[in-house]
Design a protein around this motif. Structure first.
Motif, short mmCIF file in Angstrom:
data_model
loop_
_atom_site.label_atom_id
_atom_site.label_comp_id
_atom_site.label_asym_id
_atom_site.label_seq_id
_atom_site.Cartn_x
_atom_site.Cartn_y
_atom_site.Cartn_z
N ARG A 12 0.81 -1.22 0.00
CA ARG A 12 0.00 0.00 0.00
C ARG A 12 0.85 1.27 0.00
O ARG A 12 0.35 2.35 -0.33
N ASN A 13 2.13 1.16 0.36
CA ASN A 13 3.00 2.33 0.40
C ASN A 13 4.02 2.34 -0.74
O ASN A 13 5.05 3.01 -0.66
N LEU A 14 3.74 1.56 -1.79
CA LEU A 14 4.55 1.58 -3.00
C LEU A 14 3.65 1.91 -4.18
O LEU A 14 2.50 1.46 -4.24
N VAL A 15 4.17 2.71 -5.10
CA VAL A 15 3.36 3.08 -6.26
C VAL A 15 3.07 1.83 -7.09
O VAL A 15 3.91 0.94 -7.21
N LYS A 16 1.87 1.75 -7.64
CA LYS A 16 1.46 0.55 -8.38
C LYS A 16 1.72 0.73 -9.87
O LYS A 16 1.34 1.74 -10.46
N LEU A 17 2.38 -0.25 -10.46
CA LEU A 17 2.65 -0.25 -11.90
C LEU A 17 1.47 -0.88 -12.63
O LEU A 17 1.09 -2.02 -12.37
N LEU A 18 0.87 -0.13 -13.55
CA LEU A 18 -0.26 -0.64 -14.33
C LEU A 18 0.19 -1.29 -15.63
O LEU A 18 -0.45 -2.20 -16.13
N GLY A 19 1.31 -0.82 -16.18
CA GLY A 19 1.82 -1.39 -17.42
C GLY A 19 2.98 -0.58 -17.95
O GLY A 19 3.52 0.29 -17.26
N CYS A 20 3.38 -0.86 -19.18
CA CYS A 20 4.49 -0.13 -19.77
C CYS A 20 4.31 -0.10 -21.29
O CYS A 20 3.45 -0.76 -21.86
N CYS A 21 5.17 0.68 -21.94
CA CYS A 21 5.13 0.81 -23.39
C CYS A 21 6.57 0.84 -23.89
O CYS A 21 7.39 1.63 -23.40
N MET A 22 6.90 -0.03 -24.84
CA MET A 22 8.23 -0.06 -25.46
C MET A 22 8.04 -0.09 -26.97
O MET A 22 7.53 -1.07 -27.51
N LYS A 23 8.44 0.98 -27.59
CA LYS A 23 8.28 1.08 -29.04
C LYS A 23 9.47 1.83 -29.61
O LYS A 23 9.62 3.04 -29.39
N GLY A 24 10.32 1.12 -30.32
CA GLY A 24 11.50 1.77 -30.87
C GLY A 24 12.34 2.34 -29.75
O GLY A 24 12.74 1.63 -28.83
N GLU A 25 12.59 3.65 -29.80
CA GLU A 25 13.38 4.29 -28.77
C GLU A 25 12.51 4.84 -27.64
O GLU A 25 13.02 5.44 -26.69
N GLU A 26 11.22 4.67 -27.73
CA GLU A 26 10.31 5.14 -26.69
C GLU A 26 10.15 4.06 -25.61
O GLU A 26 9.85 2.91 -25.92
N ARG A 27 10.36 4.48 -24.37
CA ARG A 27 10.17 3.57 -23.24
C ARG A 27 9.41 4.33 -22.17
O ARG A 27 9.87 5.37 -21.70
N MET A 28 8.27 3.79 -21.76
CA MET A 28 7.42 4.49 -20.81
C MET A 28 6.82 3.53 -19.79
O MET A 28 6.51 2.38 -20.11
N LEU A 29 6.65 4.04 -18.58
CA LEU A 29 5.95 3.32 -17.52
C LEU A 29 4.59 3.95 -17.34
O LEU A 29 4.45 5.17 -17.32
N VAL A 30 3.57 3.11 -17.16
CA VAL A 30 2.22 3.60 -16.88
C VAL A 30 1.90 3.24 -15.43
O VAL A 30 1.81 2.07 -15.08
#
Length: 821
Positions: free
Chosen positions: A559-577
């Motif tokens: 409950r005291n850690l941020v929750k990861l919903l998903g991610c995106c990896m496309k070419g040089e783009e890398r993102m956490l959702v």
């Protein structure tokens, strides 16, 4: 008066004071370990019995905030600086003043009297009448170095009639037992205190189940109900013979104890002289599957199913209530699928349920010694009542455990555990075999698919190498694809979805930015609000750091850690959702004059405790031991209810359970939050995070940043200022002036714990488990030493005092380049 006469009088006074001090010193140093009949008694006047090697003490004490007086045994403060009581005599009969006297009475009993009542003792050893008929003048009570208080019958201390080890309270120390003596009927049981202020008999007991027909096992009871069950089975740590069955605490060089606390948790603790604290080696119950019968009968509980229903019926069984099962209530358990009265039939067999904790052996089970696995199987098949069996190998011997009724309290482990064979009918066995056959048939196409995948990966790598300088690469890297397969519970978002959610990464939606990129607010097609962390193409975080962060957060649930919903990896783009935190980061409140007022003392104290529990989870309670390495107020996010959640795991490292520290040549982090050993030598451990937490605590308390605390005085930072105020006895002056109402005791406790966390030597810093205990008031924090100071040079670079201005070195050992952000 002549000057010489004045000098003589002054010297005479000094000599008198010295003589008095020497008298008192020898008076208190004249410690004893024995009480004898009609000669000596122990009064409630500060006197104690001290074992010969000063390992344990016995005397009167008042627990916690109580004013009642008890007789107890505790570790000598020469061995354990924190007063730790291990045994209490009159736990249910306290004395409400200091009139208590402990002595050997005329019956040879060690007895406690009060209120000048010599006829009726408050507590006594209650020795038997034949023993009482002996000459009482030979009786004595001695406190041994093992922590055992023993009443001896003879002058030579060879024949004992009573010992405290036979009557444990809430704590086991080496030499004590938990179990039962079948010959005398004496049972060794741990019973919790009622509370921290009351050592009376509490709600929880830890005892051996008295059954000689099956494998011994220990239960924790809450009242009369089973609350937690230990692992079953013969062999260590059990000792079983015709007279007694017990578990005993072996002697070790370390100072260790096992304690059952008032909230129903069993701890195995070792004293850490370096950290001046008790270090947790083991505790139970911990996970939701540890509670007895969490999933009812004939089912298994999987604690790793964090986001799923943890209960699953055993082969050949189905939920007793489908409605309860659908509502994720497994307490009703499962029932057999067999139709009719008969519990067995021709063609019965067994399905292997791997890596499990033994079912409860107190329910219709029997241990058959010297029986092989095959003989065990045949024995079970011959008896219609047999529901399961388990074969045990120990020290070259093979034993067989057989159950004849419901299978209760089965827990599935990730790695260790036993192989349980559950009896099923012909139909269920056929289903299991068909499944195995199909799995074998699937092996060929799976291998073919894997081979094709390898060829595709090789082709992709060749294509990428050939087109390395070509922009607009539109495929996911092979390693990233592998990560996708490793974490199927993660949602992998399409780049177009993220672009639409953030309105093409509009500056209006930017929540903040850091060294590795920017964070944007977004809204998914289902109207769920999210935070998108977009990695900058020019940042220092590459694919390894990104995959590290994805892999770490995916496995963490707290409950005291941020929750990861998903991610995106496309070419040089890398993102956490990530889950969206409407109140952004903690620093946006702490260091903003217009928003500080939203954080009253109660909320700040809740935030401190929340962060502490989050770090404790990372260090100890999660399946991995994780060092964050970049804890700071800007990496603590606040949800809608202002609950803290730790974020940004890009720099985190995984430790093996037995690993204490690591070293890196690439020092990353934020100046002002890095511990000295990490900033200078690149050494990091859990104590590095503890240091950062200490800084966060001081910033929450003061509402000021550690760096730039006093701009006009470059040598003054927050740690130094707090330490100066602490030494002057006015530490409360550091508290944020916007706080109009607060609890001084809580604030002082937080300041003291924060100073312990920022000690220069990592060994002097407490572990996070001790920090949580101290913050809750369950343990008293020791006095801090002078903490580590950080100075700011006029150039604006933070430098530890021992670093030279030229080479960032200490004792001719050069530290690696630091990357700050």
């Amino acid at each position: 008066m002549p000057l010489f006469a004045t000098y003589k009088v002054a010297n005479a006074q000094k000599m008198l004071v010295k003589a008095l001090l020497l008298f008192l010193l020898f008076r208190f140093c004249d410690s004893r370990d024995t009480l004898t009949w009609n000669q000596e008694q122990l009064k409630d006047d500060g006197g104690v019995l001290v074992s010969k090697q000063s390992k344990f003490e016995l005397g009167f004490f008042s627990p916690g905030n109580s004013s009642y007086r008890y007789i107890g045994i505790w570790y000598s403060q020469t061995k354990v600086s924190e007063k730790t009581v291990v045994w209490v005599a009159n736990r249910n009969n306290p004395i409400n003043d200091t009139s208590g006297v402990l002595k050997i009475n005329r019956y040879g009993e060690l007895a406690l009297y009060a209120y000048n009542m010599n006829n009726t003792p408050v507590w006594s050893t209650n020795v038997s009448r034949p023993v009482q008929n002996n000459n009482a003048s030979t009786f004595s009570a001695q406190l041994l170095d093992a922590g055992n208080l023993v009443v001896f019958l003879d002058d030579n201390n060879e024949i004992y009639v009573w010992q405290s080890f036979d009557y444990p309270t809430d704590t086991l120390i080496p030499g004590m037992k938990v179990g039962v003596n079948w010959k005398t009927g004496l049972e060794w049981v741990l019973t919790s205190w009622k509370s921290q202020d009351d050592p009376g008999l509490g709600d929880y007991t830890f005892r051996l189940y008295p059954d000689q027909t099956a494998a011994p096992q220990y239960f924790m009871y809450k009242g009369l109900s089973k609350y937690w069950r230990s692992e079953s089975g013969p062999g260590p740590p059990f000792v079983t013979n015709q007279e007694e069955t017990y578990n005993f605490f072996n002697y070790t060089n370390a100072i260790t104890r096992t304690t059952l606390n008032d909230s129903g948790r069993l701890y195995r603790l070792t004293w850490d002289n370096g950290g001046v604290q008790w270090k947790e080696d083991f505790s139970a119950p911990k996970s939701r599957c540890d509670w007895y019968g969490q999933c009812g009968a004939n089912s298994k509980c999987k604690p790793d199913n964090i986001n799923e229903f943890e209960c699953e019926c055993l082969p050949g069984y189905e939920p007793s209530s489908i409605n309860d099962w659908n509502q994720k209530n497994g307490s009703g358990g499962c029932v057999s699928k067999r139709v009719g009265v008969s519990k067995c039939g021709s063609g019965d067999g067994f399905v292997n349920v791997a890596r499990v904790k033994f079912p409860d052996t107190s329910i219709a089970s029997r241990l058959r010694t010297g029986m092989s696995a095959k003989e065990c199987e045949q024995d079970c098949l011959r008896n219609c009542s047999c529901t399961a069996y388990l074969s045990i190998e120990y020290e070259g011997l093979v034993d067989c455990l057989i159950w004849y009724d419901d299978l209760m309290d089965i827990l599935v482990y990730t790695e260790r555990g036993r192989e349980l064979y559950v009896r099923v009918n012909k139909t269920e066995l056929g289903r299991s075999q068909v499944f195995l056959e199909r799995r074998g048939m699937l092996a060929i196409p799976i291998l073919s698919a894997l081979l094709a995948l390898v060829l595709i990966i090789m082709l992709a790598c060749w294509w990428r190498k050939k087109n390395r300088n070509t922009k607009g690469i539109d495929f996911v890297e092979a390693e990233e694809l592998e990560e996708t397969q490793r974490h199927p519970e993660l949602q992998f978002f399409d780049l177009d979805t993220i672009i639409a959610a953030t309105d093409h990464f509009s500056p209006v939606n930017e929540l903040g930015h850091g060294g590795f990129g920017s964070v944007y607010k977004g809204q998914l097609p289902n109207e769920q609000k999210v935070a998108v962390k977009r990695l900058s193409r020019t940042s220092g975080q590459g694919i390894e750091e990104f995959k590290n962060e994805v892999a770490l957060i995916a496995r963490l649930q707290h409950r005291n850690l941020v929750k990861l919903l998903g991610c995106c990896m496309k070419g040089e783009e890398r993102m956490l959702v990530l889950e969206y935190m409407p109140n952004k980061s903690l620093d946006s409140f702490l260091f903003d004059n217009t928003r500080q007022s939203f954080l009253d003392w109660e909320k700040r104290f809740e935030i401190i405790n929340g962060i502490a529990h989050g770090i404790l989870y990372l260090h100890q309670d999660s399946r991995l031991r994780i060092i964050h390495r970049d804890l700071k107020t800007s990496n603590v996010l606040l949800d809608a209810e202002m609950n803290p959640k730790i974020s940004d795991f890009g720099m985190a490292r995984i430790f093996h359970r037995d690993q204490l520290q690591d070293k890196t040549n690439r020092i990353v982090g934020t100046y002002g939050y890095m511990s000295p050993e990490y900033a200078v030598f690149g050494r990091f451990s859990t104590k590095s995070d503890v240091f950062s937490f200490g800084i966060i605590m001081l910033e929450i308390l003061s509402g000021q940043k550690n760096n730039g605390f006093v701009p006009e005085d470059p040598s003054m930072n927050l740690i130094r200022r707090v330490w100066e105020l602490w030494e002057e006895g006015i530490a409360l002056d550091i508290l944020d002036s916007t706080l109009k109402s607060y609890h001084p005791n809580e604030v002082m406790r937080c300041i003291q714990v924060a100073l312990l966390c920022v000690q220069e030597d990592s060994k002097d810093r407490p572990a996070m488990s001790a920090v949580v205990f101290m913050l809750s008031g369950e343990a008293s924090p020791p006095l801090p030493k002078q903490p580590a100071f950080v100075y700011r040079r006029s150039s604006g670079t933070d430098v530890y005092p021992l670093l030279s201005n030229r080479s960032y070195s200490i004792n001719d050992v050069t530290a690696s380049t630091m990357e700050a952000r």
